[in-house]
Design a protein around this motif. Structure first.
Motif, PDB file in Angstrom:
ATOM      1  N   UNK A 140       0.830  -1.208   0.000  1.00 52.62           N
ATOM      2  CA  UNK A 140       0.000   0.000   0.000  1.00 52.62           C
ATOM      3  C   UNK A 140       0.859   1.252   0.000  1.00 52.62           C
ATOM      4  N   UNK A 141       0.313   2.307  -0.601  1.00 54.92           N
ATOM      5  CA  UNK A 141       0.949   3.615  -0.669  1.00 54.92           C
ATOM      6  C   UNK A 141       2.370   3.493  -1.213  1.00 54.92           C
ATOM      7  N   UNK A 142       2.458   3.367  -2.542  1.00 55.76           N
ATOM      8  CA  UNK A 142       3.748   3.143  -3.183  1.00 55.76           C
ATOM      9  C   UNK A 142       3.909   3.988  -4.440  1.00 55.76           C
ATOM     10  N   UNK A 143       5.156   4.182  -4.788  1.00 53.57           N
ATOM     11  CA  UNK A 143       5.533   4.686  -6.100  1.00 53.57           C
ATOM     12  C   UNK A 143       5.945   3.455  -6.902  1.00 53.57           C
ATOM     13  N   UNK A 144       5.512   3.365  -8.151  1.00 55.35           N
ATOM     14  CA  UNK A 144       5.945   2.260  -9.010  1.00 55.35           C
ATOM     15  C   UNK A 144       6.475   2.805 -10.316  1.00 55.35           C
ATOM     16  N   UNK A 145       7.727   2.480 -10.631  1.00 58.02           N
ATOM     17  CA  UNK A 145       8.676   1.759  -9.794  1.00 58.02           C
ATOM     18  C   UNK A 145       9.187   2.666  -8.675  1.00 58.02           C
ATOM     19  N   UNK A 146       9.633   2.044  -7.605  1.00 57.82           N
ATOM     20  CA  UNK A 146      10.114   2.834  -6.470  1.00 57.82           C
ATOM     21  C   UNK A 146      11.597   3.156  -6.590  1.00 57.82           C
ATOM     22  N   UNK A 147      12.297   2.443  -7.450  1.00 54.70           N
ATOM     23  CA  UNK A 147      13.725   2.676  -7.655  1.00 54.70           C
ATOM     24  C   UNK A 147      13.999   2.775  -9.148  1.00 54.70           C
ATOM     25  N   UNK A 148      14.749   3.799  -9.519  1.00 61.12           N
ATOM     26  CA  UNK A 148      15.141   3.984 -10.920  1.00 61.12           C
ATOM     27  C   UNK A 148      16.640   4.247 -10.994  1.00 61.12           C
ATOM     28  N   UNK A 149      17.244   3.782 -12.072  1.00 61.33           N
ATOM     29  CA  UNK A 149      18.616   4.141 -12.424  1.00 61.33           C
ATOM     30  C   UNK A 149      18.522   4.832 -13.774  1.00 61.33           C
ATOM     31  N   UNK A 150      18.954   6.094 -13.818  1.00 62.29           N
ATOM     32  CA  UNK A 150      18.838   6.879 -15.041  1.00 62.29           C
ATOM     33  C   UNK A 150      20.154   7.580 -15.341  1.00 62.29           C
ATOM     34  N   UNK A 151      20.258   8.139 -16.518  1.00 63.42           N
ATOM     35  CA  UNK A 151      21.445   8.891 -16.929  1.00 63.42           C
ATOM     36  C   UNK A 151      21.231  10.381 -16.669  1.00 63.42           C
TER      37      UNK A 151
END
Length: 151
Positions: free
Chosen positions: A39-50
């Protein structure tokens, strides 16, 4: 006549750079009442970006916001703060770890992490971000996210 030729050559070179140049990516993070991680989430919760990539925080369900956690942001990087139910797009130019939260649901663990860049530069503020104090649910989620980023 020569100046017209130079102008045309300059325009062609500029168009080639724009067409052949690398393009920044845009990612989407959804704000959810319930998702795969609970419950109560960001999706995706983890990102790897440039560096130069953007993240669009989409208010998929009402009652959420996205804002940076100042103590979990690389030194000198701008902070962001969306209003409740607001979709915002943020461009990340500075390498490092960025922690963010949904202000109304922070204590419930609605948090996320973005790693910008690669290698040492991307992990420069990782230990500082790990050391930030959070409510128990947010702390537990951040610990899981940091384990994935340490690899």
């Amino acid at each position: 006549m020569r100046s017209a030729t130079r102008v045309m050559a300059g325009l062609l070179m500029a168009a080639t750079v724009m067409i052949g140049g690398a393009r920044a990516a845009e990612y989407e993070v959804r704000m959810l009442d319930r998702g795969e991680a609970g419950m109560m989430v960001f999706e995706p919760s983890t990102l790897r970006i440039a560096p130069g990539d953007s993240v669009r925080f989409r208010a998929t369900q009402p009652g959420h916001s996205a804002e940076s956690i100042p103590s979990m942001t690389p030194e000198g990087a701008p902070l962001f703060k969306g209003r409740l139910n607001e979709e915002i797009t943020v461009t990340f130019d500075r390498p490092g770890i960025y922690g963010y939260q949904c202000k109304p649901h922070y204590a419930m663990g609605m948090v996320g992490v973005i790693m910008v860049g690669e290698g040492e530069a991307a992990r420069a503020n990782l230990e500082a971000a790990r050391g930030v104090s959070h409510p128990p649910r947010a702390r537990a989620r951040f610990q899981r996210m940091f384990q994935g980023l340490a690899d």
